[in-house]
Design an enzyme around this catalytic site. Structure first.
Site, PDB file in Angstrom:
ATOM      1  N   GLY A 194       3.803 -12.992  12.828  1.00  0.00           N
ATOM      2  CA  GLY A 194       4.170 -11.889  11.958  1.00  0.00           C
ATOM      3  C   GLY A 194       4.115 -10.574  12.689  1.00  0.00           C
TER       4      GLY A 194
ATOM      5  N   ARG B  18      -0.602   2.307 -13.919  1.00  0.00           N
ATOM      6  CA  ARG B  18       0.412   1.305 -13.620  1.00  0.00           C
ATOM      7  C   ARG B  18       0.357   0.059 -14.500  1.00  0.00           C
ATOM      8  NH1 ARG B  18       1.310   0.582  -7.102  1.00  0.00           N
ATOM      9  NH2 ARG B  18       2.187   2.655  -6.817  1.00  0.00           N
TER      10      ARG B  18
ATOM     11  N   SER C  70      -2.356  -0.115   1.041  1.00  0.00           N
ATOM     12  CA  SER C  70      -2.009  -1.343   1.738  1.00  0.00           C
ATOM     13  C   SER C  70      -1.621  -1.075   3.189  1.00  0.00           C
ATOM     14  CB  SER C  70      -0.862  -2.039   1.018  1.00  0.00           C
ATOM     15  OG  SER C  70      -0.386  -3.077   1.803  1.00  0.00           O
TER      16      SER C  70
END
Ligand code: FAD
Ligand code: HEM
Ligand code: SF4
Ligand code: SF4
Ligand code: FES
Lengths: 289, 273, 668
Positions: C10, C298, C419
């Site tokens: 990755g 959210r 993130s």
């Protein structure tokens, strides 16, 4: 590429039965003959070329109902930031994910024509090998030469104006549209010779890449890093690259690159700046010798 | 340039010096070739001012005498030949695509190449047609140009409509090529870098192009206006005078000289028509 | 001992930062990716990256507060030491990215500019236009390219990770991978394998994620024995643009700048939205949350939009659930100045100008908080001990996981802009431990017998051949994927109900059966995307099962996991004493729920193909759990009661306790 998804949303009644006709230039593998194949998929509002391809792959049948191998193509982000899905759509290089079917049909109502990029070797169908493009970034050393990734405090102070100048250049997603449309950028497709080892072939190919035109994207990246306070510490090395074979001199100022760049990057400004920097540098070097 | 995967020695030389060669090529388009083109077209346009003034300019050039040939070769022929050779190499390496990308810049790029090639063909023809270099080729089949009888021989050589058309195309091509080349050259060398500056530079090349195009077409009109007989007479007198000055014939009387330097007395463009 | 050789799977932010650091430390790295690393999914991130900075510090912010916001936002479901370490590293990471040339937006004086994001009071988010993820990824891509030219890194782009290679002690010795162009297999002996393969949004069919986010790599690691943590925690973003191929994110800032969410009161009103009079519009967020209006958190916005379309049937369109996000009442100029980037996406992909016509949006699966279970070593200061081989190691020794594919940092819910930080942090941080770990192993991968690799390679080859050789049932893998996605989206996103979840589990098993019998339509051995997709589809089923079982068993509401049957209502009583009593009860209930459910879900592959679920205590030794009361009726009183209890218990213990050891040993 993968994961076609028939949307749960079906077409409104008015479009019932309407079909989109698509003509695709296919090629099974490098070195093989290419051939046209016709496909038809049911029309849905708001489709893009990727969703058309997804339906074609899922159906795996040509327009006349013959079973065919699914068409192969590249994509990833589907929102025009990853640079994967470049192809020739109705003869023009663009991103398949942001090419909306409704617009394409306005352009050319009979059918949509899809072809692989013509400046890169075809791998299969609409997939091409763009390694030369990335090699271009290596040639111009498109990076900031930092000592290491440890903590040395913040980077250099940069004015908002400099940031606004650099940011657009930094959005280049290596899609290759600028290269596809450039009349000065021509295809390099070396073929492995009998008995040639993989490494020898790779080296020969790299040599060929390195003599070819680096292209507008790499010129622009070179200018991006030559403007960065740390990046400019190896500005000379980048100019050296830009003035060697296949460098900035290959540009013929057709300015197609800037016209087709999906990110509207001011490529001709970078090219002219590179021209200026190369001029000054070459003259300086002449006297420094 | 076409890139092969194997490098010959020649290709390697060209590769190593590609930048230098292309920059010299670009420069040669401006000086001396472009400069010559401008001087040449403006000189020719002087025929609009009458056969005598034209003859004067031509004489000025030819006053270089024996030096003229080496100068022509070094400053004009070799540079054009160099520019053209590299130009053809560049053309061979490109892949014009105005069909798919009909943008203004691309059309200009393609025209730059087309006009370069037309200009080349035209220059070759022009040399055959009017230059001493071409004399052996054209032989007696075509009337040539005699610098001592500039206007009259030119008027005869340019007599046909076809020839005028040919020259118009050739000259306009060269002019477009030079003017657009100026704009392109500015980018190549980094004189104008921002889109706004490029737009401004565009106007400069439009003006340069317009002036040179006017000069070129003007000279064609000027040539058509020449009264061959009158011009011949004038040229004869000048020829005689020149010989006298050079001592080939005895000195003329003062009266004769006066007439000779009074152009309007002998030339009246409209009398012939 | 010779320098180790490491395989990184990755090339998103996590994989690239790990590669950069490893190469710098002299390790030879093989970097594998399904797509050229520069095209990894990380390019999609728009908003920014969080960290404390000089400015917020002077406003009272600190690393600790960032840590606290992250843990509180995640509903305390994450081990605290790694999160603390990440928050501590934040400023250094932004500085580093700045040095690498990321064109962060600047203040007039030339400092990095910051914006405010959800879940915090501070302007903690650094950003580069509306393409922060792209800019960060490119900076790392450039550094890795530099190492590649220097010969320390070999990139294998268009390669698929198929399986880890485990030796007889269960240690990871390398990986088997497949070239997606020539379809050739190859084994990569390595002293460590780092998975940085990102999220698994494709299990839901369409999401805001990219097309390579199939989760195939983590699923394969799981199938080889790696434990999987908190699978049921999937973040659903309230506003995305539904598309036939993808759900494209429409950033929260549209509402931040005054965008209003509404539906016509008449179901599927066919009129042009602009002609529908105010009285016939239902601004449901504003009506139901008069205080926060369109800017409710959210998860609440997501739930409301979801409900109004599915249960109340007020979706704007009949066949496709969506609501209007309306910006048309705002001045064009202002919109262009503040929201240009995202409006352009809408315009480009919908062919409609959102300045003139209300946008149609719907929630979409966005992020997976869960991922491979990874270990860590607690440091003396309560953070993570740098250089420990345990850090980021999965339950298979020698196999590591970083980035979105690990479960470590975001608990039950991820805060915006956290993130990107966790990806870069985990990649950089794991490197020294990976090296220490591979040096402590007795044999190097190079000394490992080739039989091990040959056998593993043959297994994968056989699997591949078997797939190509299947004689089909007429079923189509794309059809199966579509059904899987629709099913998962229906039952395992915003609102979860046990009956649905258990029924869905059986349906997933049935779909998996159909998958086993379906055939590929392309049986060639050259760039066969069909077979690669079919293979990765097969690997989605284990993940789907983990998500469903985890959700089914977790009988509570926590972060993104919402079960109406287990929701605890606010205070109802009106008289003072009764209210107080209710608050006490509320807190009792909270305390017992915490004791029962503040545990990570850990799934392991069972012999029968069903995940075996265990629960792991969470290290909450640094910040004791407290109720999340946002928008709840009676929040003030509950908070007061809770605080009193907290103080009382602290007085008893005499300070915060120190966490115990890890309950799940790093052995397999
Ligand atoms: C639209 C959107 C906006 C976002 N905005 C933000 C934001 O503003 N701030 C924020 O903090 N976060 C944001 N996020 C989340 C964040 O972008 C991701 O969590 C993060 O980029 C994940 O990075 P990664 O390195 O873990 O993985 P990725 O970037 O997903 O990379 C995964 C890599 O693994 C490779 N890979 C996968 N499977 C295999 C396999 N089988 N074999 C080989 N290689 C494989 C892929 O090719 C790829 O290179 C956003 C997410 C989305 C979807
Ligand atoms: C009439 C005489 C000529 C003049 C004045 C002239 C002038 C110029 C100038 C100024 C340029 C611009 C250089 C640059 O962009 O840097 C140019 C470009 C060019 N010329 Fe000429 N030229 C002439 C003849 C020719 C001939 C005979 C050819 C051969 C075909 C030719 C081919 C080209 C080509 C191909 C270019 C474009 C190069 C590029 O953009 O990469 N030219 N010329
Ligand atoms: S410059 Fe533009 S067209 Fe060229 S690769 Fe970059 S984004 Fe694509
Ligand atoms: S300006 Fe240069 S790089 Fe751009 S398309 Fe034209 S020739 Fe190619
Ligand atoms: S799929 Fe990423 S640019 Fe089109």
């Amino acid at each position: 590429m993968i994961a076609p998804n028939h949307a749960a949303d079906s077409a409104p009644a008015a479009d019932e039965g309407r079909e989109i006709r698509v003509r695709i230039l296919r090629q099974d593998a490098p070195g093989q003959e290419s051939y046209w194949e016709r496909h038809a998929v049911p029309y849905e509002p708001n489709m893009n070329v990727i969703s058309v391809l997804q339906r074609i792959a899922a159906g795996a049948r040509s327009a006349d109902g013959r079973p065919v191998a699914p068409v192969t193509w590249d994509c990833n982000c589907l929102e025009e930031v990853c640079g994967s899905c470049t192809m020739l759509i109705n003869g023009r290089t663009r991103m398949a994910c942001s090419a909306l079917v409704d617009r394409l049909l306005e352009e050319q109502p009979e059918e949509i024509e899809l072809r692989p990029m013509s400046k890169f070797p075809v791998v299969r169908d609409l997939v091409v090998d763009r390694r030369r493009l990335f090699r271009g970034l290596e040639r111009v050393k498109a990076w900031v030469p930092v000592d290491d990734s440890y903590d040395h405090g913040p980077g250099p102070r940069i004015s908002p104006e400099e940031q606004e100048d650099a940011y657009p250049l930094s959005t280049c997603m290596s899609c290759g549209c600028c290269l596809e449309a450039c009349p000065q950028y021509t295809k390099i497709e070396p073929v492995r010779r009998e008995g040639e080892t993989g490494e020898a072939f790779a080296e020969r190919r790299q040599g060929a890449f390195d003599r070819g035109f680096v292209g507008a994207h790499a010129v622009s990246q070179a200018m991006l890093f030559n403007a960065h306070p740390t990046g400019k510490m190896i500005a000379d090395e980048r100019l050296e690259a830009l003035t060697s074979a296949g460098g900035i001199q290959m540009c013929g100022n057709a300015q197609n690159c800037v016209a087709v760049c999906p990110k509207a990057i001011p490529l001709t400004r970078s090219i002219a700046r590179a021209g200026r920097a190369a001029t000054v540098w070459a003259i300086k070097r002449l006297f420094d010798r | 340039m076409n890139v092969s995967t194997d490098e010959s020695a020649a290709a390697s030389f060209l590769g190593r010096n590609q930048f230098l060669i292309y920059r010299l090529f670009s420069l040669s388009g401006l000086v001396p070739v472009g400069g010559f083109l401008a001087v040449h077209l403006l000189t020719n346009a002087s025929i609009l001012g009458g056969a005598e003034s034209f003859q004067g300019r031509v004489d000025l050039i030819h006053s270089l005498g024996a030096l003229l040939v080496p100068v022509e070769i070094a400053l004009i022929f070799l540079p054009i030949l160099f520019h053209a050779t590299v130009g053809f190499m560049i053309i061979a390496g490109g892949l014009p695509n105005v069909g798919s990308y009909p943008y203004a810049g691309n059309i200009r790029y393609t025209l730059q190449r087309a006009t370069g090639m037309i200009a080349f063909a035209f220059i070759v023809w022009h040399l055959i047609h009017l230059h001493w270099l071409g004399a052996p080729v054209r032989g007696n089949a075509l009337p040539g140009f005699d610098p001592h009888h500039a206007s009259s021989t030119l008027a005869v050589a340019m007599g046909s409509m076809v020839m005028n058309l040919l020259y118009a195309i050739g000259m306009l091509s060269a002019v477009y090529h030079f003017a657009n080349g100026l704009w392109s050259l500015g980018i190549t060398w980094g004189l104008w870098t921002s889109p706004a500056a490029m737009r401004r530079a565009n106007w400069v090349s439009v003006v340069v192009g317009a002036v040179l195009a006017a000069a070129g077409l003007g000279s064609l009109i000027g040539v058509r206006r020449v009264d061959v007989e009158a011009a011949r007479a004038m040229e004869g007198r000048r020829e005689e005078m020149r010989r006298m000055l050079e001592g080939e014939v005895p000195l003329p009387s003062a009266r004769m000289m006066e007439t000779a330097v009074e152009p309007r007395a002998v030339e009246s463009p409209r009398t012939g028509t | 001992m010779a320098q180790p050789r490491v395989v990184v799977v990755g090339g998103g932010l996590a994989g690239l930062s790990a590669t950069m650091r490893l190469a710098e430390l002299g390790v030879t790295v093989d970097l594998l990716s399904l797509v050229p690393v520069k095209r990894s999914h990380s390019v999609c991130a728009q908003g920014g990256i969080n960290s404390v900075n000089a400015l917020t510090r002077q406003q009272g912010d600190s690393e600790w507060k960032h840590f606290d916001d992250t843990v509180y936002g995640g509903d305390f479901l994450q081990h605290q030491p790694p999160v603390k370490e990440m928050a501590d590293w934040g400023p250094r990471i932004i500085d580093l990215m700045d040095r690498l040339g990321v064109p962060f937006n600047r203040t007039p004086e030339g400092f990095r500019d910051q914006r405010r994001f959800g879940g915090t009071l501070y302007k903690r988010t650094a950003f580069a236009g509306a393409t922060t993820g792209q800019q960060l990824l490119y900076a790392l891509d450039e550094q890795v390219r530099r190492h590649e030219v220097a010969g320390r890194v070999t990139k294998w782009e268009f390669w698929d990770f198929l399986a880890p290679v485990l030796d007889d002690t269960g240690r990871c010795r390398g990986a088997i991978c497949q070239d997606l162009v020539s379809m050739q297999f190859r084994s990569f002996p390595a002293d460590a394998v780092i998975l940085a393969s990102g999220g698994c949004g494709l299990v839901y069919g369409r999401s805001t994620m990219s097309m390579v986010c199939t989760g195939s790599a983590i699923s394969r690691a799981y199938q080889h024995g790696a434990a999987y943590g908190n699978g049921e925690f999937i973040q659903v973003h309230p506003t995305a643009i539904p598309g036939a191929d993808k759900l494209r994110l429409m950033s929260e800032s549209a509402r931040g700048e005054g965008g209003r969410v509404w539906v016509p009161r008449t179901p599927q009103d066919p009129r042009d939205p602009r002609t529908i009079p105010e009285a016939e519009r239902c601004y449901f967020l504003e009506e139901r949350y008069p205080k926060y209006k369109n800017l409710v958190p959210r998860d609440i916005a997501t739930r409301e939009i979801f409900d109004i379309c599915t249960t109340e049937g007020l979706s704007v369109e009949k066949d496709r659930p969506c609501v209007y996000l309306d910006l048309t009442h705002l001045p064009r100029q202002e919109l262009d100045r503040k929201l240009h980037g995202i409006l352009e996406i809408y315009e480009k992909f919908q062919g409609v100008d959102p300045r003139d016509v209300p946008m149609k949006i719907f929630p979409a699966v966005h992020y997976s908080m869960g991922g491979l279970w990874v270990d860590y070593q607690r440091s003396a200061t309560g953070g993570m001990e740098e250089g420990s081989p345990r850090n980021h190691q999965t339950s298979i020794p020698g196999l590591y996981a970083v980035g979105e594919c690990d479960y470590q940092y975001h608990g039950a819910n991820r805060l915006g802009a956290n993130s990107l930080l966790s990806c870069i942090f985990s990649g950089l941080f794991c490197a020294s431990g990976v090296i220490a770990g591979s040096q402590s192993s007795k044999r190097t991968a190079a000394e490992e017998s080739s039989r091990l690799f040959d056998a593993a390679l043959r297994r994968e080859q056989d699997r591949h051949e078997a797939l190509l050789g299947r004689r089909g049932s007429g079923d189509n893998p794309y059809q199966i994927h579509q059904e899987l996605g629709a099913l998962m989206t229906r039952v395992a996103t915003v609102v979860r109900r046990n009956e649905q979840l258990s029924a869905a589990y059986d349906e997933v098993c049935a779909l998996e059966d159909r998958w086993r019998r379906c055939a590929v339509s392309d049986t060639g051995n050259w760039t066969n995307q069909n077979v690669v997709f079919t293979k990765s589809l097969g690997d989605m089923f284990p993940l789907a099962k983990i998500i469903l079982i985890g959700a089914l068993q977790r009988d509570e509401c926590r972060g993104a996991h919402f079960k109406p049957a287990f929701a605890v209502p606010g205070l109802q009583a009106t008289d003072e004493a009764a209210r107080r009593r209710e608050a006490e009860e509320w807190c009792d209930r909270f305390a017992s729920n915490t004791a029962r459910w503040l545990k990570s879900t850990v799934a392991r592959p069972g012999a029968d193909g069903h995940p075996q679920i265990a629960y792991e205590d969470v290290d909450t030794s640094l910040i004791p759990p407290r109720p999340r009361l946002y928008g709840l009726v009676g929040a003030d009183l509950i908070e007061e009661v809770w605080r009193e209890r907290q103080q009382a218990s602290e007085a008893r213990v005499g300070g915060t306790g120190v966490g115990s050891g890890r309950p799940l040993a790093a052995t397999s």
